[in-house]
Design a protein around this motif. Structure first.
Motif, PDB file in Angstrom:
ATOM      1  N   GLY A 130       0.792  -1.224   0.000  1.00 35.77           N
ATOM      2  CA  GLY A 130       0.000   0.000   0.000  1.00 35.77           C
ATOM      3  C   GLY A 130       0.818   1.265   0.000  1.00 35.77           C
ATOM      4  O   GLY A 130       0.294   2.339  -0.329  1.00 35.77           O
ATOM      5  N   GLN A 131       2.112   1.178   0.344  1.00 37.88           N
ATOM      6  CA  GLN A 131       2.949   2.385   0.393  1.00 37.88           C
ATOM      7  C   GLN A 131       3.575   2.720  -0.955  1.00 37.88           C
ATOM      8  O   GLN A 131       3.963   3.853  -1.199  1.00 37.88           O
ATOM      9  N   GLY A 132       3.698   1.705  -1.800  1.00 35.44           N
ATOM     10  CA  GLY A 132       4.279   1.924  -3.120  1.00 35.44           C
ATOM     11  C   GLY A 132       3.257   1.735  -4.212  1.00 35.44           C
ATOM     12  O   GLY A 132       2.154   1.235  -3.980  1.00 35.44           O
ATOM     13  N   ALA A 133       3.618   2.149  -5.431  1.00 36.60           N
ATOM     14  CA  ALA A 133       2.707   2.010  -6.565  1.00 36.60           C
ATOM     15  C   ALA A 133       3.513   2.048  -7.860  1.00 36.60           C
ATOM     16  O   ALA A 133       4.652   2.510  -7.891  1.00 36.60           O
ATOM     17  N   MET A 134       2.893   1.519  -8.912  1.00 33.64           N
ATOM     18  CA  MET A 134       3.452   1.612 -10.255  1.00 33.64           C
ATOM     19  C   MET A 134       2.320   1.990 -11.202  1.00 33.64           C
ATOM     20  O   MET A 134       1.152   1.718 -10.930  1.00 33.64           O
ATOM     21  N   ALA A 135       2.662   2.630 -12.299  1.00 32.91           N
ATOM     22  CA  ALA A 135       1.657   2.989 -13.292  1.00 32.91           C
ATOM     23  C   ALA A 135       2.278   2.906 -14.675  1.00 32.91           C
ATOM     24  O   ALA A 135       3.459   3.208 -14.866  1.00 32.91           O
ATOM     25  N   PRO A 196      -2.904   2.781 -13.399  1.00 36.20           N
ATOM     26  CA  PRO A 196      -2.264   2.202 -12.213  1.00 36.20           C
ATOM     27  C   PRO A 196      -2.167   0.684 -12.362  1.00 36.20           C
ATOM     28  O   PRO A 196      -3.113   0.036 -12.830  1.00 36.20           O
ATOM     29  N   LEU A 197      -1.032   0.125 -11.992  1.00 33.32           N
ATOM     30  CA  LEU A 197      -0.813  -1.316 -12.149  1.00 33.32           C
ATOM     31  C   LEU A 197      -1.139  -2.053 -10.853  1.00 33.32           C
ATOM     32  O   LEU A 197      -0.844  -1.553  -9.760  1.00 33.32           O
ATOM     33  N   ASN A 198      -1.719  -3.223 -10.997  1.00 30.38           N
ATOM     34  CA  ASN A 198      -2.063  -4.052  -9.844  1.00 30.38           C
ATOM     35  C   ASN A 198      -0.845  -4.879  -9.447  1.00 30.38           C
ATOM     36  O   ASN A 198      -0.729  -6.057  -9.792  1.00 30.38           O
ATOM     37  N   VAL A 199       0.090  -4.244  -8.765  1.00 29.12           N
ATOM     38  CA  VAL A 199       1.328  -4.914  -8.346  1.00 29.12           C
ATOM     39  C   VAL A 199       1.441  -4.844  -6.827  1.00 29.12           C
ATOM     40  O   VAL A 199       0.846  -3.988  -6.175  1.00 29.12           O
TER      41      VAL A 199
END
Length: 314
Positions: A130-135, A196-199
């Protein structure tokens, strides 16, 4: 003809992958058994039967994708007499670089499976969920300059970088969630679409430094020998054959950018490659190859029929 063998990365996994190879070729079954033994896990059963959410877990997807790629390589040699040495180069997308190294004999299959299992676990541990993300930034206006501008805007909020330069029209950013959200806004202002990527973690960015530290320790003890053919490294987009340089580049790769577009451009021009063959699950890299180097023949090798046709065409 100069051939480059390409090895897919995370996202190409699917339940049932490799099953046709295992059913058709004893040599492929041997690879799946080697990976199961190395991990003390029935990964081959998970690949064949699922559930999908378990296969998608980073620590499972990474060694599983390698296993399918190496099963195809083993079958090419055992059943059709096509050795990796027929290629001029090998290259792999992110975890696929490990598959490429194993295919080229620089790493054993067992060591590669264990390293990828650890790599997946270490990446998951590095950043709380939840703290990181990719798109993914996509669309005709999406190029590296646009993605860099979006990442710079995101970096005003927190860590945000270009993680995967896949091809023009498909570039991935990674970092802290708030920073990536800001970068998405900027990318849209500049004319790109952003998805947004589901990673489970923000791969290939500085937040992965704890994972890089873990991999540095593991790779220090790993036996790496010179590959049969040069491996084009993700972080340099250039061929490498020196074992110590390979060891260092694999550590850098955890936090570094996957320079896939540059790698493919180098192969098509300086490497004089006339045929790309994607070995393993899916066709993602085949699609990228056709966009980056449309004059180079590109094909997937993931079914028994693919292997047979490829061998006959050499």
């Amino acid at each position: 003809m100069t051939l480059a063998l390409l090895f897919p990365g995370q996202g190409s996994q699917s339940v049932g992958m490799g099953a046709a190879l295992a059913d058709a070729f004893p040599s492929a079954r041997e690879v799946f058994a080697e990976v199961d033994d190395a991990l003390g896990q029935k990964l081959s059963m998970l690949m064949r039967e699922g559930p999908e959410d378990q296969l998608t877990l980073t620590e499972n997807a990474q060694p599983a994708l390698m296993a399918v790629s190496l099963a195809a390589i083993r079958a090419l040699g055992a059943e059709f007499g096509v050795d990796v040495s027929r290629a001029g180069f090998v290259a792999g997308h992110s975890l696929g670089e490990y598959s490429a190294l194993a295919a080229a004999g620089a790493l054993s299959i067992g060591d590669t499976a264990r390293l990828l299992k650890l790599r997946g676990q270490a990446m998951q541990r590095a950043v709380p969920v939840g703290q990181g993300a990719m798109a993914s930034l996509i669309g005709p206006k999406t190029d590296l300059a646009l993605a860099e501008a979006a990442a710079v805007a995101g970096a005003e909020v927190g860590v945000c970088v270009v993680a995967n330069d896949n091809n023009a029209g498909n570039i991935v950013i990674s970092g802290e969630k708030g920073a990536v959200d800001r970068a998405i806004e900027k990318a849209k202002e500049l004319g790109a679409r952003a998805i947004p990527l589901n990673v489970s973690a923000p791969f290939h960015c500085p937040l992965m430094q704890p994972a890089a530290d873990e991999m540095a320790v593991a790779l220090a003890d790993a036996k790496i020998v010179a590959p049969l053919v040069p491996v084009v490294a993700n972080v340099t987009a250039r061929p490498e054959s020196d074992p110590e340089a390979i060891r260092r580049l694999l550590v850098e790769q955890v936090t570094g950018r996957v320079r896939w577009r540059e790698s493919m451009e180098w192969l098509a021009t300086e490497g004089a490659v006339t045929r790309f063959a994607e070995v393993g699950s899916g066709k993602v890299l085949t699609g990228m190859a056709k966009r980056i180097a449309p004059d180079v023949e590109s094909m997937p090798l993931n079914t028994p029929e693919d292997l047979e046709a490829f061998a006959k065409g050499l």
